[in-house]
Design an enzyme around this catalytic site. Structure first.
Site, PDB file in Angstrom:
ATOM      1  N   GLU A  85       0.838  -1.218   0.000  1.00 27.66           N
ATOM      2  CA  GLU A  85       0.000   0.000   0.000  1.00 27.66           C
ATOM      3  C   GLU A  85       0.865   1.258   0.000  1.00 27.66           C
ATOM      4  O   GLU A  85       1.668   1.479   0.918  1.00 27.66           O
ATOM      5  CB  GLU A  85      -0.918  -0.004   1.227  1.00 27.66           C
ATOM      6  N   LYS A 280      -7.241  -0.645  11.509  1.00 29.75           N
ATOM      7  CA  LYS A 280      -6.685  -1.107  10.215  1.00 29.75           C
ATOM      8  C   LYS A 280      -5.442  -0.281   9.889  1.00 29.75           C
ATOM      9  O   LYS A 280      -4.423  -0.797   9.427  1.00 29.75           O
ATOM     10  CB  LYS A 280      -7.741  -0.979   9.117  1.00 29.75           C
ATOM     11  N   ASP A 296       3.986 -14.497  11.614  1.00 29.94           N
ATOM     12  CA  ASP A 296       2.700 -14.926  11.084  1.00 29.94           C
ATOM     13  C   ASP A 296       1.675 -13.797  11.256  1.00 29.94           C
ATOM     14  O   ASP A 296       1.129 -13.595  12.342  1.00 29.94           O
ATOM     15  CB  ASP A 296       2.285 -16.184  11.867  1.00 29.94           C
ATOM     16  N   HIS A 393      -2.258  10.621  -0.060  1.00 28.42           N
ATOM     17  CA  HIS A 393      -2.470   9.281  -0.580  1.00 28.42           C
ATOM     18  C   HIS A 393      -2.405   9.266  -2.110  1.00 28.42           C
ATOM     19  O   HIS A 393      -1.735   8.438  -2.710  1.00 28.42           O
ATOM     20  CB  HIS A 393      -3.853   8.829  -0.112  1.00 28.42           C
TER      21      HIS A 393
HETATM   22  C1  MEV Z   1      -5.755   3.315   5.091  1.00 27.70           C
HETATM   23  O1  MEV Z   1      -5.044   2.189   4.714  1.00 27.70           O
HETATM   24  C2  MEV Z   1      -5.712   3.500   6.589  1.00 27.70           C
HETATM   25  C3  MEV Z   1      -6.552   4.646   7.144  1.00 27.70           C
HETATM   26  O2  MEV Z   1      -7.914   4.518   6.708  1.00 27.70           O
HETATM   27  C4  MEV Z   1      -6.488   4.553   8.642  1.00 27.70           C
HETATM   28  C5  MEV Z   1      -7.426   5.483   9.390  1.00 27.70           C
HETATM   29  O3  MEV Z   1      -8.477   5.839   8.850  1.00 27.70           O
HETATM   30  O4  MEV Z   1      -7.073   5.808  10.544  1.00 27.70           O
HETATM   31  C6  MEV Z   1      -6.062   5.983   6.667  1.00 27.70           C
END
Ligand code: MEV
Length: 440
Positions: A85, A280, A296, A393
């Protein structure tokens, strides 16, 4: 519609590829070429990778990046991250630099306990079972001594074996709930071998236990397996600085930024939809280092998310507060990791990555990885509460789009410059490339 195949695993690698491309691809020759292009030129190295799993046909590469300038407990680290990513490594590096200039990260390991269970069915009186368990407890240890010997030399082994009555949840269901210390090994094989031995002893000794009825003697072992839920194998990492020093950009005051950070974390604590995405983002950092160090990541993911939900509602793994003019931001999460065994000695790049991290103990690695998660979360939430994430991003994503559109090096350089001052969108990039190629 293709026909099923029997004996696929017995075919040679070449035969597997032939069969696969002929039956499942539109252009078998082109597909074969692609598969071969990803083989390592060094045939020994390729063989090593072929042998990791079954039916290997080629390798699927993942970029390995470095996030430098992580100051952790006064030591500087350059952290290897394996991730596809865009913007994750850049975000980690940015957060590392930001906190390096403010004293760096502080970490503590709160526990290293691993867990495994023998799940079994017993039809009879619990008091009888308890007496039986107490009578074989020493034998459970003695019978597994051959398995624990070398772990004991390293200071690890079985910490406790406990009988648990689970009949309120499921009829006749009991457990041997066992805890282990596995030192620098993740310990899955060690734990599972011990558990299978406990299961054998538990079952076999029952036949000779006179106080049991004929029915009670028939203990049915359902399964013996480690648990990836390790709520006592936990690490904490934190950063802090006076609010006045929390200057992220000239567009927002440090006081307002600190407040926005605390509020964003508060939302992730109470709102599961946000908490999942928040966590995430943390896992972007965690998994990348877990993968780079041959650990793992599925086990880590499962354990971390279970921990995030341990109080009955899924919640944030990070915490933030402003107290007495100081901003504090921290993470607490379970990480069952190994720095010996598994892929750590087998995969040459994993070995190198561990060397880059100064060959850490598993406790040290827990701390480094927790920091990677905290840094990632700091970077993500700071963007979210200020500019939004799309700006950074899409800039990082620009190169992916240009590659997809088949831009050459000159075109890429020109368009990277162009998009320094223009908004990156799919349409915008494709139009700009078209314009470069065919100026009207
Ligand atoms: C994207 O991979 C991760 C984010 O969505 C985490 C978040 O929203 O805190 C930017």
């Amino acid at each position: 519609m293709t026909t099923p195949i029997s004996g696929f695993s017995k075919l040679s690698k070449g035969q597997k590829i032939d069969w696969l491309t002929e039956h499942y691809t539109k252009d078998p020759e082109a597909s074969k070429k692609l598969i071969l292009a990803y083989w390592n030129q060094d045939s020994d190295l390729q063989q090593l990778h072929d042998d990791f799993i079954e039916n290997t046909i080629t390798n699927l590469y993942m970029p390995l990046g470095i996030a430098p300038n992580f100051l952790i407990n006064d030591e500087l680290y350059a952290i290897p991250m394996a991730i596809e990513e865009s913007s994750v490594v850049a975000a980690a590096s940015k957060a590392a630099k930001f906190w390096m200039d403010r004293g760096g990260f502080t970490t503590t390991v709160l526990g290293t306990e691993k867990v495994g269970q023998v799940h079994f069915i017993f039809t009879g009186d619990f008091k009888q079972l308890e007496s039986y368990f107490n009578s074989i407890k020493e034998k459970l240890h003695a019978d597994s001594a051959h398995l624990t010997e070398s772990m004991a030399k390293r200071g690890g082994g079985i910490s406790a074996i406990e009988l648990r009555d689970k009949t309120d949840d499921l009829t006749n269901y009991y457990q041997l709930h066992c805890t282990f210390e596995t030192k620098d090994a993740m310990g899955a094989n060690f734990i599972n071998s011990c558990l299978e031995q406990f299961a054998t002893t538990l079952k076999e000794e029952a036949f000779g236990y006179d106080a049991f009825t004929a029915e009670e003697k028939q203990i049915e072992v359902v399964m013996s397996i480690l648990s990836n839920y390790v709520p006592n194998c936990v690490v904490k990492a934190s950063v802090s600085c006076p609010v006045a020093k929390l200057t992220i950009s000239s567009d927002i005051s440090s006081e307002l930024f600190a407040e926005k950070m605390v509020r964003a974390v508060a939302i992730a604590k109470v709102e599961p939809y946000r908490a999942v995405t928040h966590n995430k983002g943390i896992m972007n950092g965690i998994d990348a280092v877990v993968l780079a160090t041959g650990n793992d990541f599925r086990a880590i993911e499962a354990g971390v998310h279970a921990y995030a939900a341990r109080n009955g509602s899924y919640s944030s793994l990070t915490h933030a507060e402003i107290k007495d003019g100081v901003f504090r931001f921290w993470i607490e999460l379970p990480l069952a990791l190994g720095t010996v065994g598994g892929l750590t000695k087998l995969h040459p790049l994993v070995k190198l990555n561990l060397e880059l991290l100064q060959n850490p103990s598993s406790k040290k690695l827990m701390q480094i990885i927790a920091v990677a998660g905290l840094a990632q979360n700091f970077a993500a939430v700071s963007s979210l509460v200020t500019t939004g994430i799309q700006k950074g991003h899409m800039k990082m994503h620009l190169m992916n789009m240009l590659n997809q559109l088949g831009a050459n090096t000159t075109e890429k350089n020109q368009l990277v410059t162009h998009f320094k001052t223009n908004t990156v969108t799919h349409r915008g990039v494709s139009d700009a490339l078209e314009q470069l190629r065919n100026p009207s």
